[in-house]
Design an enzyme around this catalytic site. Structure first.
Site, PDB file in Angstrom:
ATOM      1  N   GLY A  43       5.903 -21.890   7.538  1.00 42.04           N
ATOM      2  CA  GLY A  43       7.166 -22.285   8.146  1.00 42.04           C
ATOM      3  C   GLY A  43       7.732 -21.130   8.945  1.00 42.04           C
ATOM      4  O   GLY A  43       7.203 -20.007   8.921  1.00 42.04           O
ATOM      5  N   LEU A  44       8.806 -21.383   9.651  1.00 44.56           N
ATOM      6  CA  LEU A  44       9.433 -20.362  10.480  1.00 44.56           C
ATOM      7  C   LEU A  44      10.023 -19.228   9.645  1.00 44.56           C
ATOM      8  O   LEU A  44      10.272 -19.380   8.438  1.00 44.56           O
ATOM      9  CB  LEU A  44      10.544 -20.995  11.317  1.00 44.56           C
ATOM     10  CG  LEU A  44      10.116 -22.009  12.380  1.00 44.56           C
ATOM     11  CD1 LEU A  44      11.346 -22.720  12.937  1.00 44.56           C
ATOM     12  CD2 LEU A  44       9.325 -21.332  13.489  1.00 44.56           C
ATOM     13  N   SER A  47      12.862 -19.739   6.879  1.00 41.26           N
ATOM     14  CA  SER A  47      12.791 -21.102   6.342  1.00 41.26           C
ATOM     15  C   SER A  47      12.903 -21.135   4.820  1.00 41.26           C
ATOM     16  O   SER A  47      13.293 -22.146   4.244  1.00 41.26           O
ATOM     17  CB  SER A  47      11.481 -21.777   6.773  1.00 41.26           C
ATOM     18  OG  SER A  47      10.360 -21.060   6.295  1.00 41.26           O
ATOM     19  N   GLY A  48      12.546 -20.025   4.179  1.00 41.04           N
ATOM     20  CA  GLY A  48      12.617 -19.966   2.719  1.00 41.04           C
ATOM     21  C   GLY A  48      11.264 -19.862   2.038  1.00 41.04           C
ATOM     22  O   GLY A  48      11.162 -20.066   0.830  1.00 41.04           O
ATOM     23  N   SER A 117       2.114 -18.073   9.461  1.00 34.86           N
ATOM     24  CA  SER A 117       0.817 -18.672   9.840  1.00 34.86           C
ATOM     25  C   SER A 117       1.023 -19.765  10.892  1.00 34.86           C
ATOM     26  O   SER A 117       0.866 -20.949  10.613  1.00 34.86           O
ATOM     27  CB  SER A 117       0.071 -19.199   8.619  1.00 34.86           C
ATOM     28  OG  SER A 117       0.847 -20.014   7.783  1.00 34.86           O
TER      29      SER A 117
END
Length: 211
Positions: A43-44, A47-48, A117
């Site tokens: 995720g960005l 994002s967590g 990724s």
């Protein structure tokens, strides 16, 4: 599209022979009492991913599972300390982590990886290193505007100001998973709720027991 480049034959050593271990993967899994797998959190930035990976890791640890977390920032302090953030470096970053994660799986662990990724092809490459049930793609699906509002490290602000180049979501692409095993919405659900979704999935797939 990923700029991933496989090693050419002239780049590879011809003097390497695979050494068979005396203790098998099956032996290690049996001793640990659960299956081995990679939880690939993608995720960005903001994002967590790391927060969720660690929350899941703690819940698994409390269940007695053998686990480890490979965190993007932590790995860049050592193993990948020679890499930058250009697309080619990001690809090599994921290639190395995929190989390390594969070793953790062979050792019988549930390993969580928290890396942006950004390229589908590279995540597919890691998936190809493992058996079908050993790679679990967890898409931490948090909108860019939410990540940018959180901006826990102040990186989006620097990227918007042009002080950071090749920043995913700003001037470098992020290719969202088309069919992740799990999709976590951190804009609507809290950390505990999202982590429990991961645990429930692992139980449903019989990677860990319900007890």
């Amino acid at each position: 599209m990923s700029p991933y480049k496989t090693l050419q034959s002239e780049d590879k050593s011809t003097d390497v022979v695979w050494h068979q271990a005396s203790v098998s993967h099956q032996d290690r899994v049996a001793a640990k009492g659960h299956q081995a797998a990679v939880l690939w959190f993608t995720g960005l930035s903001g994002s967590g991913k790391s927060t969720l990976a660690n929350a899941v890791d703690k819940m698994l640890h409390e269940r007695g599972a053998s686990t480890y977390v490979l965190d993007g920032d932590n790995v860049r302090h050592g193993l990948n300390g020679d890499l930058g953030f250009a697309d080619s470096d990001r690809v090599e970053n994921i290639r190395r982590i995929g190989e390390v994660a594969k070793l953790f799986v062979d050792a019988g662990l549930v390993v969580s990886t928290a890396f942006i990724s950004p390229f589908r092809a590279d995540r597919a490459m890691v998936r190809g290193l493992l058996n079908d049930k050993q790679f679990i793609e967890v898409f931490v699906d948090t909108p860019l505007e939410v990540c940018e509002r959180r901006d826990p490290k102040g990186l989006y602000k620097l990227a918007r100001a042009g002080e950071i180049k090749h920043f995913t979501g700003i001037d470098s692409a992020y290719e969202a998973p088309s069919s992740p095993h799990l999709r976590l919405d951190t804009a609507r659900h809290n950390v505990q709720q999202c982590a429990q979704q991961v645990i429930d999935y692992l139980i449903a797939q019989q990677i860990i027991s319900a007890g």
